[in-house]
Design an enzyme around this catalytic site. Structure first.
Site, short mmCIF file in Angstrom:
data_model
loop_
_atom_site.label_atom_id
_atom_site.label_comp_id
_atom_site.label_asym_id
_atom_site.label_seq_id
_atom_site.Cartn_x
_atom_site.Cartn_y
_atom_site.Cartn_z
N GLY A 131 32.75 51.69 52.84
CA GLY A 131 32.81 51.05 51.67
C GLY A 131 33.98 50.51 51.59
N SER A 132 35.25 51.04 51.46
CA SER A 132 36.58 50.43 51.48
C SER A 132 36.76 49.88 52.79
CB SER A 132 37.66 51.14 51.07
OG SER A 132 37.48 51.45 49.73
N GLY A 242 34.42 37.18 43.35
CA GLY A 242 33.75 38.19 42.76
C GLY A 242 34.83 39.00 42.05
N GLN A 279 51.21 55.96 12.09
CA GLN A 279 52.16 55.35 13.36
C GLN A 279 51.47 55.85 14.63
OE1 GLN A 279 56.18 56.12 14.36
NE2 GLN A 279 56.49 53.97 13.40
N GLU A 363 33.57 46.11 43.92
CA GLU A 363 34.02 45.21 44.82
C GLU A 363 35.81 45.33 45.02
OE1 GLU A 363 33.10 41.35 43.12
OE2 GLU A 363 30.98 42.11 42.41
N GLY A 364 35.77 46.49 45.66
CA GLY A 364 37.23 46.73 46.21
C GLY A 364 37.68 47.73 45.10
N THR A 365 37.98 49.06 45.64
CA THR A 365 38.90 49.88 44.69
C THR A 365 40.20 49.52 44.26
OG1 THR A 365 39.71 51.10 46.63
CG2 THR A 365 37.55 52.00 45.80
N GLU A 367 42.88 50.91 44.76
CA GLU A 367 43.66 51.27 46.08
C GLU A 367 43.49 49.88 47.18
OE1 GLU A 367 41.42 53.32 44.73
OE2 GLU A 367 42.97 54.64 43.98
N1 CAA Z 1 39.56 35.52 52.99
C1 CAA Z 1 39.38 35.13 54.31
N2 CAA Z 1 39.47 36.04 55.53
C2 CAA Z 1 39.87 37.01 55.12
C3 CAA Z 1 40.12 37.84 53.85
C4 CAA Z 1 39.88 36.61 52.75
N3 CAA Z 1 40.15 36.96 51.59
N4 CAA Z 1 40.72 38.87 54.13
C5 CAA Z 1 40.55 39.41 54.97
N5 CAA Z 1 40.30 38.06 56.10
C6 CAA Z 1 40.00 38.10 57.15
C7 CAA Z 1 41.49 38.29 58.10
O1 CAA Z 1 42.29 37.32 58.29
C8 CAA Z 1 41.06 38.80 59.36
O2 CAA Z 1 40.82 37.71 60.29
P1 CAA Z 1 41.51 37.25 61.62
O3 CAA Z 1 41.47 38.26 62.54
O4 CAA Z 1 40.81 36.13 61.98
O5 CAA Z 1 43.02 36.88 61.19
C9 CAA Z 1 39.53 39.44 59.16
O6 CAA Z 1 39.07 38.88 58.11
C10 CAA Z 1 40.12 41.19 59.11
O7 CAA Z 1 40.93 41.37 58.13
P2 CAA Z 1 41.89 42.68 58.23
O8 CAA Z 1 42.44 42.96 59.31
O9 CAA Z 1 42.93 42.48 56.97
O10 CAA Z 1 40.53 43.68 57.79
P3 CAA Z 1 40.96 45.39 57.39
O11 CAA Z 1 39.91 45.97 58.17
O12 CAA Z 1 42.37 45.72 57.35
O13 CAA Z 1 40.29 45.02 55.96
C11 CAA Z 1 40.35 44.93 53.47
C12 CAA Z 1 40.83 44.52 54.87
C13 CAA Z 1 41.02 43.98 52.48
C14 CAA Z 1 40.96 46.41 53.43
C15 CAA Z 1 38.81 44.63 53.59
O14 CAA Z 1 38.18 45.68 54.25
C16 CAA Z 1 38.14 44.91 52.11
O15 CAA Z 1 38.30 44.01 51.29
N6 CAA Z 1 37.56 46.10 51.83
C17 CAA Z 1 37.08 46.31 50.44
C18 CAA Z 1 35.49 45.94 50.43
C19 CAA Z 1 34.90 45.72 49.08
O16 CAA Z 1 35.44 45.12 48.35
N7 CAA Z 1 33.67 46.13 48.93
C20 CAA Z 1 33.16 46.37 47.84
C21 CAA Z 1 31.74 46.29 48.07
S1 CAA Z 1 30.72 44.87 47.50
C22 CAA Z 1 30.24 45.35 46.06
O17 CAA Z 1 30.96 46.31 45.02
C23 CAA Z 1 29.34 44.60 45.10
C24 CAA Z 1 28.59 45.11 43.99
O18 CAA Z 1 27.26 45.20 44.10
C25 CAA Z 1 29.30 45.14 42.82
#
Ligand code: CAA
Length: 380
Positions: A131-132, A242, A279, A363-365, A367
């Site tokens: 998820g996250s 998003g 108040q 779309e990302g907690t 946290e």
């Molecule tokens: N734009 C472009 N590239 C990005 C980026 C961004 N915003 N964020 C990260 N990246 C790239 C990084 O640069 C890295 O690439 P390189 O190795 O080439 O430099 C790669 O992606 C991996 O990034 P991290 O090392 O930062 O990855 P991480 O494992 O530490 O995770 C995180 C990063 C931000 C925590 C990510 O995992 C995340 O956003 N998690 C949450 C996911 C999420 O939002 N899920 C929601 C589900 S969808 C939903 O809810 C839809 C619905 O139906 C409503």
């Protein structure tokens, strides 16, 4: 930064406000109760151009900016977050992702139908164990030459049962980590693709949330979005936009609850006066109003960053983090101001309170937003 709305943006705001009152409000409590998907309402939103707001008119979109989209999201969400989440996912996760990164053939085939509501889309990243931690994809898309063989399960997918097209994130090469992930377009009805039962949720109960199962699903190579291995970046970039939509949704839920609480406090009397004159209530209203205005400025800032071509990873994360907290805090206080009436369905605020919670999760907690924000400010 100039936050003055243009004539066109004011018109869109009014159109969304009118639609919310005339089309979303009737039956919103019953749809929530019965977990009924707002099918007719979504069809009308498609006809009016609310499902492909930022897409070029040559693909059937409305050709508007992100700020107009955020404004519309706020107005729709004041009344019905179950409908507005469909608008948000279709606009930002599906249409924007396809318009920005898909091939011309893919755009012609899918985008033209998604902008008009002929079909809606779903974005499939989350899994039972991812998820996250989105890089830990267990769903696999094995390269078989002219197609990928897709296997795995996706969870909590918005529009999961009603979508016609699904953007599925899956691991092709585990050795390459996030650089081995692909984003594939999967059509409903592809053999081996099954839709699980609808989730029974706390809030946004009218929206259609399912798990999805893929068992040896053959996806043609031409359905991959972007270069091989682009899938994780596709997901991250798409989610950044998003988060502006969900922040605007949270803002709308808060503003809707506040408007109801303000009205109620001017009508309800206790101790010989309208309760807004106490108040204890007036100070709650002051806090709500201030926090909503602050959330709105953050949402507009993120939208303008995107429209002006600036990086918006940080501003969208801040907008979502803050607006979703304001949504939660405001709706709880709106129920409190309504007293006993706030606890019953007819007054709407208990539903808004239940709906608010998801904005801190999907779309990302919150946290995850703090991870994005802290990494960004430390890097600067
Ligand atoms: N734009 C472009 N590239 C990005 C980026 C961004 N915003 N964020 C990260 N990246 C790239 C990084 O640069 C890295 O690439 P390189 O190795 O080439 O430099 C790669 O992606 C991996 O990034 P991290 O090392 O930062 O990855 P991480 O494992 O530490 O995770 C995180 C990063 C931000 C925590 C990510 O995992 C995340 O956003 N998690 C949450 C996911 C999420 O939002 N899920 C929601 C589900 S969808 C939903 O809810 C839809 C619905 O139906 C409503």
């Amino acid at each position: 930064m100039d936050f003055t709305l243009s004539e066109e943006q004011l018109m869109i705001q009014q159109a969304a406000r009118d639609f919310a009152q005339t089309e979303l409000l009737p039956g919103v409590i019953e749809r929530d109760d019965a977990q009924k998907f707002p099918e007719e309402q979504i069809k009308k939103l498609g006809e009016l151009g609310f499902l492909g707001m930022m897409v070029d008119p040559k693909y059937g979109g409305s050709g508007l900016d992100t700020l107009s989209y955020a404004i519309a999201m706020e107005e729709l969400s004041k009344v019905d977050a179950s409908s507005s989440v469909v608008v948000s996912v279709n606009n930002s996760l599906v249409c924007w992702g396809l318009e920005t990164f898909a091939s011309e053939e893919q755009k012609q085939k899918y985008l033209t139908k998604l902008t008009t509501g002929e079909m809606i889309g779903a974005f499939c990243l989350s899994e039972p164990e991812a998820g996250s931690d989105a890089t830990s994809q267990k769903t696999t898309a094995i390269d078989k030459g002219d197609h990928y063989l897709l296997n795995g399960t996706k969870n909590w997918i918005t529009n999961g049962g009603t979508a016609g097209v699904y953007l599925v994130i899956a691991q092709t090469d585990i050795e390459k980590g996030h650089k081995g992930i692909n984003a594939l377009i999967v059509e409903k009805g592809t053999p081996g693709f099954e839709i699980g039962p609808k989730e029974n949720k706390l809030g946004i109960r009218g929206s259609d949330t399912h798990s999805l199962m893929f068992n040896d699903v053959k996806v043609p190579k031409e359905n991959r979005i972007g270069e091989d291995g682009f899938g994780f970046k596709f997901a991250m970039k798409t989610l950044s936009g998003g988060r502006i939509g969900i922040a605007a949704q949270a803002l709308g839920i808060a503003a809707g609850a506040y408007e109801l609480a303000l009205k109620y406090s001017k009508e309800r009397k206790s101790f010989g006066t309208e309760i807004c004159n106490h108040q204890a209530i007036a100070f709650k209203l002051a806090d709500m109003h201030t926090e909503i205005e602050a959330a709105r400025l953050l949402v507009y800032k993120a939208a303008l960053d995107k429209d002006n071509g600036n990086n918006y990873d940080l501003s969208s994360a801040m907008a979502k983090l803050f607006a979703s907290k304001v949504a939660m805090d405001t709706t709880v206080e709106a129920v409190q101001i309504h007293g006993g009436n706030g606890f019953v369905k007819d007054y709407h605020v208990e539903r808004l309170m239940r709906d608010a919670k998801i904005t801190q999760i999907y779309e990302g907690t919150s946290e995850i937003q703090k991870i994005v924000i802290s990494r960004s400010i430390i890097k600067q």
